[in-house]
Structure formats: structure tokens, C-alpha cells
Design a protein around this motif. Sequence first.
Motif, PDB file in Angstrom:
ATOM      1  N   SER A  11       0.822  -1.205   0.000  1.00 24.21           N
ATOM      2  CA  SER A  11       0.000   0.000   0.000  1.00 24.21           C
ATOM      3  C   SER A  11       0.857   1.257   0.000  1.00 24.21           C
ATOM      4  CB  SER A  11      -0.946   0.005   1.210  1.00 24.21           C
ATOM      5  OG  SER A  11      -1.937  -0.990   1.071  1.00 24.21           O
ATOM      6  N   ARG A  51       2.143   1.586  -3.584  1.00 24.99           N
ATOM      7  CA  ARG A  51       1.038   1.933  -4.494  1.00 24.99           C
ATOM      8  C   ARG A  51       0.549   3.376  -4.314  1.00 24.99           C
ATOM      9  NH1 ARG A  51      -2.194  -1.782  -2.613  1.00 24.99           N
ATOM     10  NH2 ARG A  51      -1.149  -3.316  -3.920  1.00 24.99           N
ATOM     11  N   ILE A  81      -2.153   6.638  -6.669  1.00 23.53           N
ATOM     12  CA  ILE A  81      -3.612   6.655  -6.526  1.00 23.53           C
ATOM     13  C   ILE A  81      -4.104   7.890  -5.788  1.00 23.53           C
ATOM     14  CG2 ILE A  81      -3.814   4.142  -6.682  1.00 23.53           C
ATOM     15  CD1 ILE A  81      -4.066   4.021  -3.655  1.00 23.53           C
ATOM     16  N   ALA A 113      -8.188  -0.205  -2.617  1.00 30.75           N
ATOM     17  CA  ALA A 113      -6.853  -0.097  -3.210  1.00 30.75           C
ATOM     18  C   ALA A 113      -5.814  -0.963  -2.509  1.00 30.75           C
ATOM     19  CB  ALA A 113      -6.395   1.356  -3.265  1.00 30.75           C
ATOM     20  N   LEU A 169      -7.157  -4.988  -5.687  1.00 34.16           N
ATOM     21  CA  LEU A 169      -6.689  -4.877  -7.064  1.00 34.16           C
ATOM     22  C   LEU A 169      -6.689  -6.225  -7.768  1.00 34.16           C
ATOM     23  CD1 LEU A 169      -5.945  -2.027  -6.115  1.00 34.16           C
ATOM     24  CD2 LEU A 169      -3.831  -2.237  -7.433  1.00 34.16           C
ATOM     25  N   ALA A 197      -2.681   1.099 -11.531  1.00 35.44           N
ATOM     26  CA  ALA A 197      -3.493   2.265 -11.149  1.00 35.44           C
ATOM     27  C   ALA A 197      -4.014   2.983 -12.389  1.00 35.44           C
ATOM     28  CB  ALA A 197      -2.660   3.208 -10.294  1.00 35.44           C
ATOM     29  N   LEU A 209      -7.565   4.094 -10.901  1.00 34.23           N
ATOM     30  CA  LEU A 209      -7.723   3.981  -9.463  1.00 34.23           C
ATOM     31  C   LEU A 209      -7.347   5.292  -8.771  1.00 34.23           C
ATOM     32  CD1 LEU A 209      -8.576   1.436  -7.853  1.00 34.23           C
ATOM     33  CD2 LEU A 209      -6.165   1.083  -7.335  1.00 34.23           C
ATOM     34  N   ILE A 261      -8.120   7.447  -4.814  1.00 37.29           N
ATOM     35  CA  ILE A 261      -8.780   7.406  -3.513  1.00 37.29           C
ATOM     36  C   ILE A 261      -9.002   8.810  -2.976  1.00 37.29           C
ATOM     37  CG2 ILE A 261      -7.907   5.127  -2.932  1.00 37.29           C
ATOM     38  CD1 ILE A 261      -5.806   6.483  -1.151  1.00 37.29           C
TER      39      ILE A 261
END
Length: 329
Positions: free
Chosen positions: A104, A107, A111, A169, A174, A321, A326, A328
Motif C-alpha cells: 500500500s 502503491r 492513486i 486499493a 486490485l 493504477a 484507481l 482514492i
Amino acid sequence: MPPAGTHRRAVLAVAAGALAAPALAPAAFGQGKFPDRPIRLIVPWPPGGSADAQLRSLAELSSKTLGQPVLVENRPGASGTLGAQFLTSQAKPDGYTLAQMHMSIVRRPYIVRTPPWDVNADFTHIIGLCGWMFGIVVKADGPIRSFADFLAYARANPGRLTYATSGIATTNHLAMEELAAREKLDIVHVPYRASNEAAIAVASGEVMSVADSSAWAPLVEGGQLRLICVWTAQRSPRFPDAPTLKELGYDMVITSPYGLSGPKGMDPGVVRVLHDAFKAALMDPANANVRGQFDMPLEYYPTDEYRQFIARRAEYEQAMAKKLNLRID
């Protein structure tokens, strides 16, 4: 994902008298030997979960080698990124503040509108440790008894099959989006705060399935839930009847490996001391026992290989992404 080819026992890069003289290497910034005081390890999750248990074991075992306590500090919230936030905003690169590095964190820059960090440039990556066993689980007395049933139900009932995860996410979210895209499924994601809450939601009938790490295992063993597939490279010895995604025809192995990192600019000698101590702890039977309790596959990477793994993973996360659009925020 490359296999974690490791020796069962680690050879520490310290002199034979290390236990008698635990100051292992010259430290940076004019200090004496490293470490000469306790080390803080930030775990970005609440106490009691699998990562917390594994990292607490690692901290206890590595303290014996380092000659100083490794103190776990839980900082839950913000999808597990508060440790990374602290490393990039407040921590000094002296080796005394470390945090869990997980997907996370890798990533997140891709995002959100304003990337909070560059995962390659803004951290010192130290060691890759292990991952999780993910799987898809349904209610034991429900209409779905296999992954084929899962697909058939989703196709026959567009927009009605619900699946829970531990958050938006996340790696498992995913992966489910990728599976749904491949099979052209219309399924509904229901995020929960934690994987154990998601598993309980399936058992109570709130949602039809959960795609997450093995917090569901006790409910599967207790007969309330049914495991219909796992996402590891091989079948789980604990659940040998559940097929892997690869066996089901998907070239996917998903264990979401995590490791330990520090602030950018750490001294290479300090990094080496920390890597060797944590590797010894990781290979210790006591830590292996904790990983076994939570079905956590070993995903060991030495420092250079872990840095390369993070770089490759960042490229993948950026591409995913963009592919899934994607965001958030």
C-alpha cells in the motif's frame, strides 16, 4: 513474483565475539558503534494482527543480536501508511527508526493527486521478509462451493455477488478487480477496516465472499466458511483441498510481500548490520513458527534485491493504477 530462495539458517556478518560485544559496526553521523541505544520499529497496524505478531517476534529475536532493544510502536490508520509518513517527514537516517514497508505504501503515490513520496528515492530499503496467504472464502452453507460456482453465480447475477476486503486499493482489492476484468464480471466490492472483520461479515451473511489474507482460517476450520482458492504459488499445507489461481488457469501469484525500510540516506554499514540481524531473526525457528500460525510465506530479499523488487513493484503498481483508473481522493 520471484521465489524466495533462502537458506534455512542465516550466517551473521559479525565476529564470533558479537554476543560479548554487541556494538556491531561503525555508525554514521559521528556516533560510536551501532547500535548504542534502542531502535524503534513502527508497525502501521493495530496490535494483534499477523504482521504485528511477526514483526514483534522479529524485534525480540533481533534484539539479542543487536545488543539493544528493538521496540515496536503501533501506528494504525491511513491504510497502513503512517509509518512511511513518519520516515519521510520526521525520522533521522541514523538507523534508529524503521518501519514496515508494504504494497500500500508502494502503491499510494499512484492513486492520490499529490504523491506523498517517491518509494524508490525517499526510503532506504533494508530487507524483504514475508508475505500473506490470500484466498477467496464463501459461506459454507451458501450456494457457492467452488471457484467455478463463484464465476457461474457472478455471470448469472450481475451486480449481486459481493466480496469483502480489508480496504480500498489494497493488493487483494486490485487482484479481484483484475480477475473481474479478465472474466468480464460485474461484482461488488465491500471494503472493511480489517481482514478479520471482513471474514466475520461473510459468516454472518452481510456479504457473500471475502478475498483477503488468512484471518478467515479459524472460521474455515470451524466449518462456518469455505475456502475456494488460494493465491500462493503452491497449495497450502493447512488447506490442501483449495486450488491455487495458477491451477485454475490464471498466471497470478499474490502474496503481497513486505519488508523493513528506513529514511533515505542511511549509512550502508548500518544497513548491513540491521539486515544481518533481521535476517537471523527471520530464519529463527521461533519466527518461522509465528509465520506458520498465520500462513505467511517466506519472501526473503537481501538489501540490493529488495531495492530492485520495490522498483519493479512500483512500475507494476503505477501501470495497474492507470489501467483501473484507481483514485482514492
